[in-house]
Design an enzyme around this catalytic site. Structure first.
Site, short mmCIF file in Angstrom:
data_model
loop_
_atom_site.label_atom_id
_atom_site.label_comp_id
_atom_site.label_asym_id
_atom_site.label_seq_id
_atom_site.Cartn_x
_atom_site.Cartn_y
_atom_site.Cartn_z
N ASP A 136 9.21 -2.70 -0.05
CA ASP A 136 9.65 -1.34 0.01
C ASP A 136 8.76 -0.82 1.39
O ASP A 136 8.25 0.02 1.49
CB ASP A 136 9.29 -0.34 -1.17
CG ASP A 136 9.67 0.93 -0.87
OD1 ASP A 136 10.76 1.14 -0.29
OD2 ASP A 136 9.03 2.08 -1.43
N ASP B 250 -0.72 -6.31 2.32
CA ASP B 250 -0.55 -5.24 3.10
C ASP B 250 -1.81 -5.13 3.75
O ASP B 250 -3.01 -5.08 3.02
CB ASP B 250 -0.33 -3.98 2.36
CG ASP B 250 0.09 -2.78 3.14
OD1 ASP B 250 -0.40 -2.47 4.17
OD2 ASP B 250 1.21 -2.38 2.86
N ALA C 146 0.88 -1.21 -0.01
CA ALA C 146 0.14 -0.12 0.09
C ALA C 146 0.81 1.35 -0.02
O ALA C 146 1.96 1.19 0.52
CB ALA C 146 -0.85 -0.03 1.21
N PRO C 147 0.40 2.34 -0.87
CA PRO C 147 -0.74 2.41 -1.59
C PRO C 147 -0.84 1.73 -2.87
O PRO C 147 -1.89 1.57 -3.56
CB PRO C 147 -1.28 3.81 -1.58
CG PRO C 147 0.34 4.33 -1.71
CD PRO C 147 0.98 3.64 -0.69
N GLY C 148 0.35 1.05 -3.24
CA GLY C 148 0.47 0.49 -4.70
C GLY C 148 1.36 1.03 -5.63
O GLY C 148 1.04 0.54 -6.69
N GLY C 149 2.20 1.72 -5.54
CA GLY C 149 3.42 2.38 -6.45
C GLY C 149 4.02 1.09 -6.92
O GLY C 149 4.05 1.29 -8.40
N LYS D 195 15.61 0.59 4.71
CA LYS D 195 15.66 1.53 5.14
C LYS D 195 16.76 1.83 6.38
O LYS D 195 17.19 0.77 6.81
CB LYS D 195 14.62 2.11 6.24
CG LYS D 195 13.02 1.86 5.27
CD LYS D 195 13.10 2.49 4.03
CE LYS D 195 11.98 2.35 3.22
NZ LYS D 195 11.70 2.67 1.97
#
Length: 303
Positions: free
Chosen positions: A228, A192, A173-176, A257
């Protein structure tokens, strides 16, 4: 140091530096045209004498710093001056073919202190973009800039998700990332608890599994594992290692990260977890142009 954001090493590192955008073997270091009161054409003649006798992809860039960015026009002028003095049959115009053609990538770094001329076999280049700045366009319908990170990661791989392949997108989410994978023709299992953008929920090649990425288990092995997630890096690495160890995916593309401090020690631990504990092979770990406080890792497993 060759200058701001430019680093020189006497030997080639065993592993490509994670935070380097490009890496070249220095052929010559010349004063700028302004320093010698010469024209760009005169400096170009000196550069040509240092170039290897091979099929070339010729590029110019400036250091990614405020002082370097102000020299962009000078870099363009010098590149044009060199190109016009080289026989056309020595230049490979289609940069994307450089690796398969066995071409040499020649980069002209126009810095405040001078011009650095360097080369690297295209097959060994960290990036085929000038200075490693792989600028991706953000699709107008993309829900976030995350899509550009995936696009940049895939453009540097010898393969990418294709039509009919199955991808799992952890923390989707949101789905990129899911959106870009579907655009390539892949089928995506988006994992997600949060909602995806509405147009993806109506996409027949997207299956939304609303549960935690750490709890999800695939019904069968998939072609690609993508991740991600904005989560603690060592926990994400352990999750990706589990997928490798259990043979749940063939290819891996993920973002890790970074903490504010002790980045390199953490990355060494991540590398160990993914390769020694997870069995992932051919691991690459780089901070790409569109990454921020993160690095992108890619890897694969033997079938």
């Amino acid at each position: 140091m060759l200058g701001e954001v430019l680093v020189e090493s006497a030997e080639r590192p065993m592993e490509p530096p994670v935070f380097a955008r490009t890496g070249i073997r220095v052929l010559a270091s010349l004063p700028t045209a302004q320093t010698l009161d010469l024209t760009a054409e005169a400096v170009a003649s000196r550069i040509i004498s240092a170039l290897p006798e091979a099929a070339l992809v010729l590029q110019a860039f400036t250091p990614d710093s405020p002082a370097g960015n102000r020299l962009a026009d000078d870099a363009d002028a010098l590149l044009e001056a060199v190109r016009t003095r080289l026989p056309a049959d020595r230049l490979l115009e289609e940069t994307w073919r450089a690796r398969e053609a066995g071409a040499t990538l020649v980069e002209l770094c126009v810095a405040p202190g001078g011009v650095i001329v360097g080369e690297v076999p295209a097959r060994e280049a960290l990036s085929l973009s000038p200075g490693g700045r792989q600028r991706m366009r953000r699709p107008t319908d993309s829900p976030s800039r995350a899509a550009m990170k995936l696009e940049e990661a895939l453009v540097n791989l010898p393969y990418e998700p294709g039509r009919g392949e199955v991808c799992v997108d952890l923390g989707a989410a949101p789905g990129g990332w899911t959106q870009r994978l579907v655009a390539r023709g892949a089928r995506v299992i988006a994992v997600d608890p949060a909602k995806l953008m509405p147009e993806l929920t109506q996409q027949p090649r997207v299956e939304h599994v609303q549960e935690s990425a750490f709890a999800y288990t695939p019904e069968e092995p998939v072609d690609w594992l993508c991740c991600d997630m904005a989560w603690r890096p060592l926990e994400v690495a352990q999750l990706l290692a589990k997928w490798g160890r259990r043979g749940w995916a063939t290819h891996l593309v993920a973002n890790i990260k970074l903490p504010m401090k002790d980045k390199n020690p953490l990355l060494l631990r991540v590398r160990h977890i993914l390769t020694e504990e997870g069995g992932w092979q051919g691991l690459t770990m780089r901070q790409l142009y569109h990454d921020r406080d993160e690095v992108t890792v890619t890897a694969h497993r033997s079938l």
